[in-house]
Scaffold this active site. Sequence first.
Site, PDB file in Angstrom:
ATOM      1  N   LYS A  13      11.698  46.028  38.376  1.00  0.00           N
ATOM      2  CA  LYS A  13      10.301  46.404  38.097  1.00  0.00           C
ATOM      3  C   LYS A  13       9.464  46.453  39.376  1.00  0.00           C
ATOM      4  O   LYS A  13       8.626  47.331  39.531  1.00  0.00           O
ATOM      5  CB  LYS A  13       9.643  45.406  37.130  1.00  0.00           C
ATOM      6  CG  LYS A  13      10.396  45.163  35.848  1.00  0.00           C
ATOM      7  CD  LYS A  13       9.651  44.205  34.934  1.00  0.00           C
ATOM      8  CE  LYS A  13       9.424  42.815  35.509  1.00  0.00           C
ATOM      9  NZ  LYS A  13      10.652  42.006  35.698  1.00  0.00           N
ATOM     10  N   ARG A  88       3.746  38.786  29.938  1.00  0.00           N
ATOM     11  CA  ARG A  88       5.042  38.147  29.759  1.00  0.00           C
ATOM     12  C   ARG A  88       5.108  37.367  28.449  1.00  0.00           C
ATOM     13  O   ARG A  88       6.167  36.837  28.113  1.00  0.00           O
ATOM     14  CB  ARG A  88       5.268  37.191  30.915  1.00  0.00           C
ATOM     15  CG  ARG A  88       6.282  37.740  31.939  1.00  0.00           C
ATOM     16  CD  ARG A  88       6.675  36.583  32.770  1.00  0.00           C
ATOM     17  NE  ARG A  88       7.730  36.671  33.701  1.00  0.00           N
ATOM     18  CZ  ARG A  88       7.659  37.140  34.939  1.00  0.00           C
ATOM     19  NH1 ARG A  88       6.595  37.746  35.365  1.00  0.00           N
ATOM     20  NH2 ARG A  88       8.692  37.026  35.754  1.00  0.00           N
ATOM     21  N   ARG A 127      19.453  38.240  45.718  1.00  0.00           N
ATOM     22  CA  ARG A 127      18.091  38.230  46.251  1.00  0.00           C
ATOM     23  C   ARG A 127      17.737  36.836  46.782  1.00  0.00           C
ATOM     24  O   ARG A 127      17.028  36.693  47.766  1.00  0.00           O
ATOM     25  CB  ARG A 127      17.115  38.639  45.134  1.00  0.00           C
ATOM     26  CG  ARG A 127      15.728  38.944  45.606  1.00  0.00           C
ATOM     27  CD  ARG A 127      14.986  39.781  44.604  1.00  0.00           C
ATOM     28  NE  ARG A 127      14.527  39.009  43.463  1.00  0.00           N
ATOM     29  CZ  ARG A 127      13.854  39.533  42.434  1.00  0.00           C
ATOM     30  NH1 ARG A 127      13.586  40.812  42.407  1.00  0.00           N
ATOM     31  NH2 ARG A 127      13.464  38.776  41.442  1.00  0.00           N
ATOM     32  N   ARG A 133      14.076  32.932  48.114  1.00  0.00           N
ATOM     33  CA  ARG A 133      13.055  32.521  47.143  1.00  0.00           C
ATOM     34  C   ARG A 133      13.415  31.202  46.490  1.00  0.00           C
ATOM     35  O   ARG A 133      14.528  31.019  45.994  1.00  0.00           O
ATOM     36  CB  ARG A 133      12.905  33.614  46.066  1.00  0.00           C
ATOM     37  CG  ARG A 133      11.811  34.600  46.407  1.00  0.00           C
ATOM     38  CD  ARG A 133      11.717  35.695  45.390  1.00  0.00           C
ATOM     39  NE  ARG A 133      11.397  35.231  44.051  1.00  0.00           N
ATOM     40  CZ  ARG A 133      11.041  36.054  43.086  1.00  0.00           C
ATOM     41  NH1 ARG A 133      10.924  37.349  43.318  1.00  0.00           N
ATOM     42  NH2 ARG A 133      10.780  35.596  41.891  1.00  0.00           N
ATOM     43  N   ARG A 144      15.085  31.232  34.155  1.00  0.00           N
ATOM     44  CA  ARG A 144      14.167  32.376  34.084  1.00  0.00           C
ATOM     45  C   ARG A 144      14.664  33.415  33.096  1.00  0.00           C
ATOM     46  O   ARG A 144      13.876  34.013  32.354  1.00  0.00           O
ATOM     47  CB  ARG A 144      13.973  32.993  35.475  1.00  0.00           C
ATOM     48  CG  ARG A 144      13.151  32.092  36.377  1.00  0.00           C
ATOM     49  CD  ARG A 144      13.121  32.597  37.781  1.00  0.00           C
ATOM     50  NE  ARG A 144      12.331  33.813  37.882  1.00  0.00           N
ATOM     51  CZ  ARG A 144      12.543  34.766  38.755  1.00  0.00           C
ATOM     52  NH1 ARG A 144      13.527  34.680  39.601  1.00  0.00           N
ATOM     53  NH2 ARG A 144      11.762  35.810  38.782  1.00  0.00           N
TER      54      ARG A 144
END
Length: 188
Positions: A13, A88, A127, A133, A144
């Site tokens: 996204k 969300r 990622r 992160r 998540r």
Amino acid sequence: MNIVLLGAPGAGKGTQGEILAGKLGVPKIATGDMLRTAVKAGTPLGKQAQAYMEQGELVPDEVILGIVEEKLASADAESGVIMDGFPRTIAQAVAIDELLSARGSRVHKVVNFAVPDGELLVRLLGRAVAEGRADETPETVRKRLEVDRKETEPLISYYQKQNVVKSIDATGTVDEVAVRVDEVIAVS
Ligand code: AMP
């Protein structure tokens, strides 16, 4: 035009939102990016959000709605916005419907990014290595995805009822996915 990009973490996204915002010349409301900036800067918002983010949990709706409302009120949002990672929860979706309706507007299109679970895991863990992160350790990634399934997936049927959502195959190259996004946006 107000566009919502829906899909699990790692579905692409953010990348597609950036491309689309450039093409349409409208701002992007990316709550995850806004929160990460706040955490980095150590603002009160960042302090409020950090623990939730690090655990892969959602930041409370009131906090999110505060930042979205502020962004929506900015002059550059008048011709439309691209929402990435927001809403969300159903409560957030209802709230944005109300905020837009008060401005005589609505959510016009919702693009749902479909990616198989196995590929999401590979993308998110990749990622984590690339960007470092803090919320993309194997445990938080799993959390998540679980939170997404429980809290965010119900939004697909919420928007189906409004007849504004289309799902796309979000696997393949960035360019291939961008073409599919454009097709959904172009169809009235
Ligand atoms: P993202 O980059 O969109 O995947 O967001 C990273 C993290 O920020 C999420 O795991 C949540 O902790 C938080 N977050 C971002 N957007 C929202 C939202 N709309 N509602 C609640 N929490 C959010």
